[in-house]
Design a protein around this motif. Structure first.
Motif, PDB file in Angstrom:
ATOM      1  N   ASP A 272      19.933 -62.642  10.218  1.00 23.98           N
ATOM      2  CA  ASP A 272      20.521 -62.690  11.518  1.00 23.98           C
ATOM      3  C   ASP A 272      21.805 -63.460  11.088  1.00 23.98           C
ATOM      4  O   ASP A 272      21.517 -64.286  10.055  1.00 23.98           O
ATOM      5  CB  ASP A 272      19.422 -63.349  12.577  1.00 23.98           C
TER       6      ASP A 272
ATOM      7  N   PHE B  36      22.988 -66.499  17.817  1.00 21.63           N
ATOM      8  CA  PHE B  36      21.676 -66.667  18.787  1.00 21.63           C
ATOM      9  C   PHE B  36      21.017 -67.849  18.638  1.00 21.63           C
ATOM     10  O   PHE B  36      20.871 -68.746  19.351  1.00 21.63           O
ATOM     11  CB  PHE B  36      20.691 -65.227  18.439  1.00 21.63           C
TER      12      PHE B  36
ATOM     13  N   ASP C 139      28.137 -63.040  16.345  1.00 26.70           N
ATOM     14  CA  ASP C 139      28.301 -62.549  17.789  1.00 26.70           C
ATOM     15  C   ASP C 139      27.943 -63.702  19.020  1.00 26.70           C
ATOM     16  O   ASP C 139      27.483 -64.826  18.287  1.00 26.70           O
ATOM     17  CB  ASP C 139      27.346 -61.357  18.068  1.00 26.70           C
TER      18      ASP C 139
ATOM     19  N   CYS D   7      25.531 -64.349  22.326  1.00 30.47           N
ATOM     20  CA  CYS D   7      24.613 -63.662  23.158  1.00 30.47           C
ATOM     21  C   CYS D   7      24.461 -64.584  24.148  1.00 30.47           C
ATOM     22  O   CYS D   7      24.062 -65.889  24.007  1.00 30.47           O
ATOM     23  CB  CYS D   7      23.237 -63.647  22.167  1.00 30.47           C
TER      24      CYS D   7
ATOM     25  N   GLN E 162      27.032 -55.704  22.926  1.00 28.93           N
ATOM     26  CA  GLN E 162      26.663 -56.813  23.658  1.00 28.93           C
ATOM     27  C   GLN E 162      27.008 -56.116  25.041  1.00 28.93           C
ATOM     28  O   GLN E 162      27.134 -54.942  25.092  1.00 28.93           O
ATOM     29  CB  GLN E 162      27.509 -58.117  23.510  1.00 28.93           C
TER      30      GLN E 162
ATOM     31  N   GLY F  19      22.206 -56.111  20.878  1.00 29.21           N
ATOM     32  CA  GLY F  19      21.994 -57.512  21.029  1.00 29.21           C
ATOM     33  C   GLY F  19      21.898 -57.810  22.486  1.00 29.21           C
ATOM     34  O   GLY F  19      22.293 -56.993  23.302  1.00 29.21           O
ATOM     35  N   GLY F  20      21.701 -59.193  22.832  1.00 31.80           N
ATOM     36  CA  GLY F  20      22.046 -59.535  23.984  1.00 31.80           C
ATOM     37  C   GLY F  20      20.623 -59.057  25.107  1.00 31.80           C
ATOM     38  O   GLY F  20      20.834 -59.240  26.280  1.00 31.80           O
ATOM     39  N   LEU F  21      19.792 -58.828  24.537  1.00 36.26           N
ATOM     40  CA  LEU F  21      18.500 -58.251  25.336  1.00 36.26           C
ATOM     41  C   LEU F  21      17.243 -59.097  24.870  1.00 36.26           C
ATOM     42  O   LEU F  21      17.500 -60.068  23.885  1.00 36.26           O
ATOM     43  CB  LEU F  21      18.166 -56.730  25.210  1.00 36.26           C
ATOM     44  N   ALA F  22      16.222 -58.931  25.618  1.00 36.74           N
ATOM     45  CA  ALA F  22      14.836 -59.739  25.122  1.00 36.74           C
ATOM     46  C   ALA F  22      15.330 -61.275  25.553  1.00 36.74           C
ATOM     47  O   ALA F  22      14.928 -62.213  24.671  1.00 36.74           O
ATOM     48  CB  ALA F  22      14.383 -59.737  23.949  1.00 36.74           C
TER      49      ALA F  22
ATOM     50  N   MET G 147      17.315 -56.202  18.664  1.00 40.93           N
ATOM     51  CA  MET G 147      16.874 -57.425  18.130  1.00 40.93           C
ATOM     52  C   MET G 147      15.970 -58.348  18.939  1.00 40.93           C
ATOM     53  O   MET G 147      16.219 -58.371  20.073  1.00 40.93           O
ATOM     54  CB  MET G 147      18.592 -58.412  17.835  1.00 40.93           C
TER      55      MET G 147
HETATM   56  N1  LIG Z   1      22.771 -62.273  16.246  1.00 42.47           N
HETATM   57  C1  LIG Z   1      21.995 -61.937  17.458  1.00 42.47           C
HETATM   58  N2  LIG Z   1      22.400 -61.332  18.512  1.00 42.47           N
HETATM   59  C2  LIG Z   1      21.938 -61.122  19.658  1.00 42.47           C
HETATM   60  O1  LIG Z   1      22.427 -60.732  20.879  1.00 42.47           O
HETATM   61  C3  LIG Z   1      20.167 -61.557  19.689  1.00 42.47           C
HETATM   62  C4  LIG Z   1      19.395 -61.281  20.699  1.00 42.47           C
HETATM   63  C5  LIG Z   1      18.121 -61.600  20.673  1.00 42.47           C
HETATM   64  N3  LIG Z   1      17.143 -61.611  21.676  1.00 42.47           N
HETATM   65  C6  LIG Z   1      16.230 -62.125  20.992  1.00 42.47           C
HETATM   66  N4  LIG Z   1      15.172 -62.383  21.721  1.00 42.47           N
HETATM   67  C7  LIG Z   1      13.990 -62.823  21.101  1.00 42.47           C
HETATM   68  C8  LIG Z   1      12.636 -62.880  22.070  1.00 42.47           C
HETATM   69  N5  LIG Z   1      11.558 -63.650  21.641  1.00 42.47           N
HETATM   70  C9  LIG Z   1      10.471 -62.815  22.206  1.00 42.47           C
HETATM   71  C10 LIG Z   1       9.173 -63.694  21.636  1.00 42.47           C
HETATM   72  C11 LIG Z   1       9.074 -65.084  21.843  1.00 42.47           C
HETATM   73  C12 LIG Z   1      10.419 -65.741  21.094  1.00 42.47           C
HETATM   74  C13 LIG Z   1      11.567 -65.092  21.991  1.00 42.47           C
HETATM   75  N6  LIG Z   1      16.309 -62.187  19.643  1.00 42.47           N
HETATM   76  C14 LIG Z   1      17.633 -61.905  19.562  1.00 42.47           C
HETATM   77  C15 LIG Z   1      18.329 -62.533  18.347  1.00 42.47           C
HETATM   78  C16 LIG Z   1      19.736 -61.998  18.437  1.00 42.47           C
HETATM   79  N7  LIG Z   1      20.423 -62.347  17.339  1.00 42.47           N
END
Ligand SMILES: Nc1nc(=O)c2cc3nc(NCCN4CCCCC4)[nH]c3cc2[nH]1
Length: 386
Positions: free
Chosen positions: A102, A106, A156, A158, A203, A229-232, A260
């Protein structure tokens, strides 16, 4: 430097073969300088050059074709320059297969303090010792190149949801401008000639027209793959899935799509059905360290006293000894007294289950029965752990 004929012959270009589709679900294969990646793929997270509590060979034996590293963490400790001096990240961590990194955007937003974001890049202080650092699209790609990453991410921005449309649009437009700068840096470092790939990151938050605009304009750049990106980032699962239904059809069809940070087994199953090829999440490893086991029939919280005298293993039919050889009573004990072996066995079990699920998904798409597999799997999970 002059390449020998043999060397030139072995550096195949990055490629993605779309092998089979069923609705929006896709079965494919990515070729990188360190081998093939069978998709849909789950990529165990190895943030600080290790998949926590696992040996690299163990991770490989479970069927993982790729692990994830983090630019943010590795640039702070031990630094990209030191890893490069020692032969690159593959050699450093003893993983001779594909590595995806990555870009750090983020992690800067979610981990570091005192940030200053400008058109040029982001200045931030380390969450370890408060030291000042700077990250631009160019610097992020330079770091990923120093690490020797096979699949690199653009830098990016996020943003967390919910957010104002104006804020979502600002971050989406910035990320598009940074995509172009990341691409220029990647090409100036000879990434394509090394067979490496750079992914653009879509995004646009939870705003349909911004998602479509981001996907379409990113698709005009010559990237080897595209991330969603931008989700979760705190939105309900229904919102995430709705955004996928809007976004993936607007993304190039002949390139890998990487969602992601996702997710739970259910998130993954539903996202494959909406056109996603690659996944990463700390869930299986982090949950394992907190006493939570993923099985074919749902989750089992080994902290719970109801397991204290249960002689059954987690799943006696599992190929993984962590699931078939140890009693729940023993796992409960290890978790309760906080013994290291507890984290090791549950991490091993969880990654084994995630790879078992991915293999099941790939086989189901190969055999044209993904929809049936999806329904049956959800019923199994709902059955709960008898
Ligand atoms: N470069 C970059 N851009 C994103 O928009 C991005 C969006 C993301 N959204 C997540 N969510 C992680 C959710 N995770 C779920 C289990 C517990 C810890 C957090 N990781 C990401 C990583 C990311 N990396």
């Amino acid at each position: 430097s002059e390449k020998t004929t043999e060397q030139a012959a072995t550096t195949k270009p990055f490629s993605f073969k779309l092998l089979k589709t069923e609705g929006m679900a896709r079965r494919g294969e990515i070729t990188t300088p360190h081998g093939k990646v069978r998709t849909p793929a789950f990529m165990p997270v190895g943030t600080q050059a290790t998949v926590k509590a696992m040996y690299p060979q163990q991770v490989r034996d479970l069927g993982a074709d790729v692990v994830l590293g983090n630019t943010y963490h590795l640039m702070l400790r031990p630094t990209a320059e030191r890893i490069a001096k020692l032969g690159g990240l593959h050699k450093f961590m003893g993983w001779d297969h594909t590595i995806l990194t990555d870009s750090g955007g983020f992690q800067v937003m979610s981990l570091s303090g005192l940030r200053k974001m400008t058109e040029e890049g982001v200045t931030f202080s380390s969450h370890h010792d408060g030291s000042k650092h700077f990250m631009s699209p160019e610097r992020s790609v330079e770091i990923q190149g120093l690490l020797g990453s096979d699949i690199q991410m653009q830098l990016d921005e996020c943003i967390a949801l919910p957010a104002e449309r104006s804020e979502v649009e600002r971050a989406m437009q910035l990320s598009l401008r940074w995509a172009e700068r990341s691409r220029n840096q990647f090409e100036s470092m000879g990434g394509p000639q090394k067979g490496q790939g750079l992914y653009g990151i879509v995004q646009g938050g939870d705003v349909p027209d911004l998602r479509i605009e981001s996907a379409q304009r990113l698709g005009e750049l010559p990237m080897e793959g595209y991330s969603v990106g931008g989700l979760a980032v705190g939105e309900p699962q229904a919102v995430m899935l709705k955004m996928l239904e809007i976004t993936t059809p607007a993304m190039p069809n002949d390139k890998p799509r990487y969602l992601m940070g996702v997710g739970t087994p259910e998130d993954i199953l539903e996202s494959v059905a909406r056109g996603i090829d690659q996944f990463d999440c700390v869930m299986p490893t982090r949950a394992g360290r907190h006493g939570l086991a993923y099985t074919r029939f749902g989750k089992v919280n080994l902290k719970n006293a109801r397991h204290s005298e249960d002689p059954r293993p987690l799943d006696e039919e599992s190929q993984c000894e962590a699931a078939s050889k140890y009693s729940r009573a023993y796992l409960h004990h290890l978790v309760r007294v906080n013994e290291g072996l507890g984290a090791m066995l549950l991490t091993w079990n969880n990654l084994a289950y995630y790879q078992y699920l991915m293999q099941g998904i790939r086989d189901a798409i190969d055999e044209g029965r993904f929809e049936e597999f999806r329904q049956q799997t959800k019923e199994d999970w709902a059955r709960g752990d008898l």
